[in-house]
Design a protein around this motif. Sequence first.
Motif, short mmCIF file in Angstrom:
data_model
loop_
_atom_site.label_atom_id
_atom_site.label_comp_id
_atom_site.label_asym_id
_atom_site.label_seq_id
_atom_site.Cartn_x
_atom_site.Cartn_y
_atom_site.Cartn_z
N ALA A 183 -19.36 -11.91 -0.02
CA ALA A 183 -18.45 -12.14 -1.03
C ALA A 183 -17.85 -10.92 -1.74
CB ALA A 183 -19.07 -12.90 -2.13
N ASN A 184 -17.41 -9.97 -0.63
CA ASN A 184 -16.98 -8.33 -1.19
C ASN A 184 -15.33 -8.59 -0.46
OD1 ASN A 184 -16.21 -5.81 -1.35
ND2 ASN A 184 -18.22 -5.26 -0.81
N PRO A 185 -14.38 -9.23 -1.77
CA PRO A 185 -12.93 -9.25 -0.98
C PRO A 185 -12.64 -7.79 -0.79
CG PRO A 185 -13.37 -9.87 -3.36
CD PRO A 185 -14.68 -9.84 -2.55
N ARG A 186 -12.92 -6.93 -1.57
CA ARG A 186 -12.21 -5.56 -1.41
C ARG A 186 -12.46 -4.87 0.06
NH1 ARG A 186 -13.98 -0.60 -1.39
NH2 ARG A 186 -12.67 1.30 -1.94
N GLU A 239 -2.63 -10.06 1.33
CA GLU A 239 -2.67 -11.25 0.47
C GLU A 239 -4.09 -11.43 -0.17
OE1 GLU A 239 -2.34 -14.96 -1.09
OE2 GLU A 239 -1.07 -14.05 -0.16
N ILE A 240 -5.27 -10.84 0.42
CA ILE A 240 -6.50 -10.66 -0.20
C ILE A 240 -6.30 -9.81 -1.45
CG2 ILE A 240 -8.95 -9.91 -0.02
CD1 ILE A 240 -8.63 -10.65 2.87
N ALA A 241 -5.61 -8.68 -1.26
CA ALA A 241 -5.17 -7.59 -2.24
C ALA A 241 -4.55 -8.34 -3.69
CB ALA A 241 -4.44 -6.44 -1.76
N VAL A 291 -4.22 -3.15 -7.04
CA VAL A 291 -2.98 -2.61 -7.05
C VAL A 291 -2.90 -1.05 -5.88
CG1 VAL A 291 -0.85 -1.46 -7.97
CG2 VAL A 291 -2.18 -3.62 -8.94
N ASN A 292 -3.81 -0.34 -6.35
CA ASN A 292 -4.13 0.86 -5.85
C ASN A 292 -4.15 1.00 -4.28
OD1 ASN A 292 -3.65 2.15 -8.28
ND2 ASN A 292 -5.83 2.78 -8.67
N VAL A 316 -1.81 1.21 0.58
CA VAL A 316 -1.96 1.64 2.03
C VAL A 316 -1.34 0.66 2.96
CG1 VAL A 316 -3.70 2.24 3.73
CG2 VAL A 316 -4.02 3.08 1.26
N THR A 317 -1.68 -0.60 2.77
CA THR A 317 -1.11 -1.70 3.57
C THR A 317 0.37 -1.60 3.24
OG1 THR A 317 -3.12 -2.84 2.88
CG2 THR A 317 -1.48 -4.23 4.01
N GLU A 318 0.85 -1.70 2.11
CA GLU A 318 2.33 -1.66 1.97
C GLU A 318 3.20 -0.33 2.91
OE1 GLU A 318 2.12 -1.52 -2.25
OE2 GLU A 318 2.07 -3.77 -2.69
#
Length: 678
Positions: A295-298, A329-331, A337-338, A342-344
């Motif tokens: 349960a660690n989505p980050r 999507e998870i972010a 936001v921060n 990197v993904t963006e």
Amino acid sequence: MQCHSQRPQHMIPLASLLLVALICPVSLPVTASSLPSFFDFSEDDKRETYATTDERDPLLEAQMDAMLDGDFIPSNPQALDDLLRSVDVDTPVESFVRAQGYHILSRAMQENLTAALVIADEVEQIAAASGNVNAITEIQVVIAEAYVANEQFEKAKEKIDPILELLPAVTNIRVRYHANHLIARVLQNVNNTSDALEYLLSARALIPLTEEQGQQRRRQFVNLHLARIQANLGRWSASVRTAEDAIEDAHRNGITTHLPELYLLRAYSKQYQDGPSEAIVEAFLETAEVARESANPRVEMLAYNNAGAAKLLMDKLEDATEYLERGLEIARQINNVNERSVTEFNLGYIKVLQGQHDQGIAEMLAAAEVFNSFALKREQAILLTHIARAYEIAGRYQQQAETLKQQAQLRAEVAETQREQQINELQVRYEASEKSYEIKLLEQQAELQRQQLANQQRNQDFVLLASAFMLVLLILFAFSYRKTRKLNLLLNKANNELQEQSLRDPLTGLHNRRAIYDRLLRDDHRIYTGDHAVFILDIDHFKTINDKHGHTVGDEVLIEFGRRIRHTLRRTDMAIRWGGEEFLLILEHIQREQVLQVARKLLTDIGEKAFHTSAGRLHITLSGGCTIISNSKNQAAPDWEATVRLVDELLYEAKNEGRNRIRYQVTEGVRETIYLRP
């Protein structure tokens, strides 16, 4: 660092992880707004305060030790709620502050910093009024942790000086550990890496003195931060090794709090160490699975992002887009936001590669602006590499040149010369501490086994088993003696290896400056007889190599340069990496003619044989200075500082004469030059 064409080297930000707050808010049952602050007291009052005794409730402390299954607060909100209801101003102040500290941090981790600080102000005044330095220090640490939980690292840094003022008088080992670890994490996040390692080492040394049930959990937390610092420094193999050891310990001891972060660090560092591959992609997908189960989505988000980046490095754009969009999507779901910047950024780069130049570059620049607000300068410099490449693909060469200039300035700011040696020595000390701790655990296990066996024997009938009991004791004594001896041998071997590592330059394998003082310049280690030659060599135009081909190629040149020096010298001679691209050579018991032969051979071996690097064949030359020291048994040790100054002066004369030569003075007052004719 170099990148292949159209392949961005992706990285993740390694800021401190925020823990998810699971606790319900509980009102504080006291107010003390009129009490003075500890920092308003006089120095005499502080000295009296430092002399106070511990004030803890043993039963309450044991209850909190049992509840604390995470790094900062208990994970069971109901248990903490029940605990807080049993705590009031009549509770011994250290236990009171510890319990309320969990309450404050639970609020802060729920992103309710204002409410947390209101409670903290009341607790701070109560602690100050008590005069108990353990309680006063703990609430300062808790307030700083609240700022860290909300990524306000400059605010947290303001608390370091007050904590350091109090720390020498703190007698509560748990508070000392927590304070040192907090300071390490704050300094790490404000780019003070060497001092962060120092405090992390201090925290590590305190772990065996804390309550036994929390030692493995604390050790895992410290090792997580060590692996993160190693990755921030670009020490990929060390980061992989630390993360793997921590993962193994986590599975062995059943303490899995930080497994997702450790899996991520291991995969991330392996990608930089070995390059992108399908195996690396699988490692990131395994990390995402571990994070989902925990349960660690980050971490799950970052794992998908890095899997996408690896695919991007392999030119598999469709697969890269799929993984990156999963991470994005998870972010969005967790409102991160921060780090989603990197993904963006990577998705924008893919658009550039697909021909959507203007839109892709705009998305990259917008993401970079967010990323640079929290990233390390080294990471910002990496991002600029890919922005420059995007400009090149789009044919916007003026903007590419401006970006590369900005990157060069950032890299210059990041460069650490003298601090690098300090970090190397701290790393050696840390590894020695780890080895000693592992040996201590083995000794404790052996002692526990002996005690268990002795207890079993005492339960037997003494008359019937007396002789057998004595025999077992003798066997145990012999076994214990052999095991202890073996453990001591292992410790001595580890210490000897670490001592040797501390005397070596990690890049070239040559000696470092410390080796001179440890092996050569101490009067009790050396008898100075015969003639000694001293060289200082400098690689010509080395800065141009770094600027044109990158620091990776520069490192390849330094490694090959060191190898050729070793090949030229005798086994009894000493080669030292003096700093940057400078090397100091000390040749013992040598005659003038031999010195000149060595000088010619050095110029030939370096200048006439091309260096093979990842950027192709490079022609390298050197400039140098050389002199001879004459000694006898009756003379005092030579003035090494004056000798080094003389040789350094000769080196600069060689450079001014046109480089690719060695300027020498082997006769008093007479200076000559050896050079290779074209």
